[in-house]
Design an enzyme around this catalytic site. Sequence first.
Site, PDB file in Angstrom:
ATOM      1  N   CYS A   1      -2.268  -6.468   3.201  1.00 30.12           N
ATOM      2  CA  CYS A   1      -1.955  -5.607   2.057  1.00 30.12           C
ATOM      3  C   CYS A   1      -2.792  -4.322   2.093  1.00 30.12           C
ATOM      4  O   CYS A   1      -4.026  -4.380   2.158  1.00 30.12           O
ATOM      5  CB  CYS A   1      -2.226  -6.386   0.767  1.00 30.12           C
ATOM      6  SG  CYS A   1      -2.176  -5.371  -0.709  1.00 30.12           S
TER       7      CYS A   1
ATOM      8  N   ASN B   1       5.992  -0.039 -11.201  1.00 27.30           N
ATOM      9  CA  ASN B   1       7.235  -0.431 -10.539  1.00 27.30           C
ATOM     10  C   ASN B   1       7.134  -1.885 -10.087  1.00 27.30           C
ATOM     11  O   ASN B   1       6.107  -2.291  -9.535  1.00 27.30           O
ATOM     12  CB  ASN B   1       7.486   0.472  -9.329  1.00 27.30           C
ATOM     13  CG  ASN B   1       7.713   1.913  -9.738  1.00 27.30           C
ATOM     14  OD1 ASN B   1       8.371   2.187 -10.731  1.00 27.30           O
ATOM     15  ND2 ASN B   1       7.153   2.839  -8.971  1.00 27.30           N
TER      16      ASN B   1
ATOM     17  N   ASP C   1      -3.402   8.867  -5.781  1.00 27.25           N
ATOM     18  CA  ASP C   1      -2.194   8.568  -5.007  1.00 27.25           C
ATOM     19  C   ASP C   1      -2.095   9.549  -3.836  1.00 27.25           C
ATOM     20  O   ASP C   1      -2.321  10.749  -3.989  1.00 27.25           O
ATOM     21  CB  ASP C   1      -0.948   8.671  -5.893  1.00 27.25           C
ATOM     22  CG  ASP C   1       0.264   8.031  -5.247  1.00 27.25           C
ATOM     23  OD1 ASP C   1       0.721   6.989  -5.743  1.00 27.25           O
ATOM     24  OD2 ASP C   1       0.745   8.569  -4.217  1.00 27.25           O
TER      25      ASP C   1
ATOM     26  N   HIS D   1       0.047  -2.383  -9.258  1.00 27.55           N
ATOM     27  CA  HIS D   1      -0.668  -1.137  -9.504  1.00 27.55           C
ATOM     28  C   HIS D   1      -0.020  -0.399 -10.663  1.00 27.55           C
ATOM     29  O   HIS D   1       1.194  -0.468 -10.863  1.00 27.55           O
ATOM     30  CB  HIS D   1      -0.682  -0.240  -8.256  1.00 27.55           C
ATOM     31  CG  HIS D   1       0.648  -0.033  -7.626  1.00 27.55           C
ATOM     32  ND1 HIS D   1       1.260  -0.970  -6.817  1.00 27.55           N
ATOM     33  CD2 HIS D   1       1.518   1.008  -7.699  1.00 27.55           C
ATOM     34  CE1 HIS D   1       2.432  -0.512  -6.410  1.00 27.55           C
ATOM     35  NE2 HIS D   1       2.620   0.682  -6.941  1.00 27.55           N
TER      36      HIS D   1
ATOM     37  N   THR E   1       7.053  -0.388  -3.552  1.00 27.57           N
ATOM     38  CA  THR E   1       6.869  -0.338  -2.095  1.00 27.57           C
ATOM     39  C   THR E   1       5.601  -1.047  -1.645  1.00 27.57           C
ATOM     40  O   THR E   1       5.544  -1.525  -0.517  1.00 27.57           O
ATOM     41  CB  THR E   1       6.823   1.117  -1.590  1.00 27.57           C
ATOM     42  OG1 THR E   1       5.772   1.820  -2.251  1.00 27.57           O
ATOM     43  CG2 THR E   1       8.154   1.815  -1.851  1.00 27.57           C
TER      44      THR E   1
ATOM     45  N   HIS F   1      -5.736  -9.685  -5.404  1.00 26.34           N
ATOM     46  CA  HIS F   1      -4.347  -9.432  -5.039  1.00 26.34           C
ATOM     47  C   HIS F   1      -3.384 -10.210  -5.935  1.00 26.34           C
ATOM     48  O   HIS F   1      -3.417 -11.444  -5.958  1.00 26.34           O
ATOM     49  CB  HIS F   1      -4.108  -9.818  -3.568  1.00 26.34           C
ATOM     50  CG  HIS F   1      -2.710  -9.562  -3.108  1.00 26.34           C
ATOM     51  ND1 HIS F   1      -2.323  -8.364  -2.550  1.00 26.34           N
ATOM     52  CD2 HIS F   1      -1.592 -10.325  -3.151  1.00 26.34           C
ATOM     53  CE1 HIS F   1      -1.032  -8.419  -2.262  1.00 26.34           C
ATOM     54  NE2 HIS F   1      -0.559  -9.601  -2.618  1.00 26.34           N
TER      55      HIS F   1
ATOM     56  N   HIS G   1       0.578   3.316 -12.121  1.00 23.61           N
ATOM     57  CA  HIS G   1       0.532   4.763 -11.894  1.00 23.61           C
ATOM     58  C   HIS G   1       0.095   5.429 -13.202  1.00 23.61           C
ATOM     59  O   HIS G   1       0.725   5.216 -14.245  1.00 23.61           O
ATOM     60  CB  HIS G   1       1.916   5.308 -11.540  1.00 23.61           C
ATOM     61  CG  HIS G   1       2.509   4.788 -10.260  1.00 23.61           C
ATOM     62  ND1 HIS G   1       2.548   5.529  -9.099  1.00 23.61           N
ATOM     63  CD2 HIS G   1       3.112   3.618  -9.957  1.00 23.61           C
ATOM     64  CE1 HIS G   1       3.154   4.843  -8.147  1.00 23.61           C
ATOM     65  NE2 HIS G   1       3.512   3.675  -8.644  1.00 23.61           N
TER      66      HIS G   1
HETATM   67  P1  AMP Z   1       5.209   2.039  -5.638  1.00 24.77           P
HETATM   68  O1  AMP Z   1       6.395   2.738  -5.023  1.00 24.77           O
HETATM   69  O2  AMP Z   1       5.248   1.964  -7.137  1.00 24.77           O
HETATM   70  O3  AMP Z   1       4.956   0.691  -4.990  1.00 24.77           O
HETATM   71  O4  AMP Z   1       3.966   2.977  -5.379  1.00 24.77           O
HETATM   72  C1  AMP Z   1       3.201   2.943  -4.220  1.00 24.77           C
HETATM   73  C2  AMP Z   1       2.374   4.189  -4.259  1.00 24.77           C
HETATM   74  O5  AMP Z   1       1.307   4.024  -3.346  1.00 24.77           O
HETATM   75  C3  AMP Z   1       3.111   5.461  -3.860  1.00 24.77           C
HETATM   76  O6  AMP Z   1       3.046   6.397  -4.914  1.00 24.77           O
HETATM   77  C4  AMP Z   1       2.348   5.954  -2.605  1.00 24.77           C
HETATM   78  O7  AMP Z   1       2.233   7.353  -2.556  1.00 24.77           O
HETATM   79  C5  AMP Z   1       1.016   5.273  -2.785  1.00 24.77           C
HETATM   80  N1  AMP Z   1       0.283   5.004  -1.548  1.00 24.77           N
HETATM   81  C6  AMP Z   1       0.716   4.338  -0.457  1.00 24.77           C
HETATM   82  N2  AMP Z   1      -0.261   4.248   0.471  1.00 24.77           N
HETATM   83  C7  AMP Z   1      -1.342   4.856  -0.079  1.00 24.77           C
HETATM   84  C8  AMP Z   1      -2.671   5.101   0.382  1.00 24.77           C
HETATM   85  N3  AMP Z   1      -3.091   4.676   1.597  1.00 24.77           N
HETATM   86  N4  AMP Z   1      -3.523   5.776  -0.423  1.00 24.77           N
HETATM   87  C9  AMP Z   1      -3.114   6.215  -1.635  1.00 24.77           C
HETATM   88  N5  AMP Z   1      -1.879   5.995  -2.133  1.00 24.77           N
HETATM   89  C10 AMP Z   1      -0.999   5.345  -1.355  1.00 24.77           C
HETATM   90 ZN    ZN Z   2      -3.406  -6.702  -2.085  1.00 20.80          ZN
END
Ligand code: AMP
Ligand code: ZN
Length: 118
Positions: free
Chosen positions: A6, A87, A32, A100, A95, A48, A102
């Site tokens: 992860c 999300n 982000d 998390h 994703t 996690h 936002h």
């Molecule tokens: P979600 O689509 O809600 O799962 O959001 C995942 C978020 O994680 C997205 O806004 C990405 O820009 C952010 N993200 C992915 N990898 C990283 C990283 N290594 N550092 C900071 N943000 C990340």
């Molecule tokens: Zn995790």
Amino acid sequence: MHDADCIFCKIVKGEIPSTKVYESDSVYAFEDANPMMPVHVLVVPKNHYRNIADSIPDDEMAALMQAAGAVAKLKGIDESGFRLVTNTNDDACQTVHHVHVHVLGGAQMNEGNPSLKA
Ligand code: AMP
Ligand code: ZN
């Protein structure tokens, strides 16, 4: 506790770099990497959990939301306004499957829920 594959667990452990905004015993918050707003911070529990519907202990859930408010204050958007988005699974385009929140703000947003993928 942690999932070896992860990316957010790796960020919490410092194995992937991040820009720290806030940290407490159970929560970590970082910028982000692909900001959708002038302020775009992710708040994650250090442990996690897959999503907000996972079995998250009450104290960790409270700490997560308290941290989101603390981040808004640290970023100076608590009075101007901000939005919290979590999300969850495919319909919401989650994703990263480590829960998390936002924290979004710093500019006027549309009414209703934002579509972060639009
Ligand atoms: P979600 O689509 O809600 O799962 O959001 C995942 C978020 O994680 C997205 O806004 C990405 O820009 C952010 N993200 C992915 N990898 C990283 C990283 N290594 N550092 C900071 N943000 C990340
Ligand atoms: Zn995790």
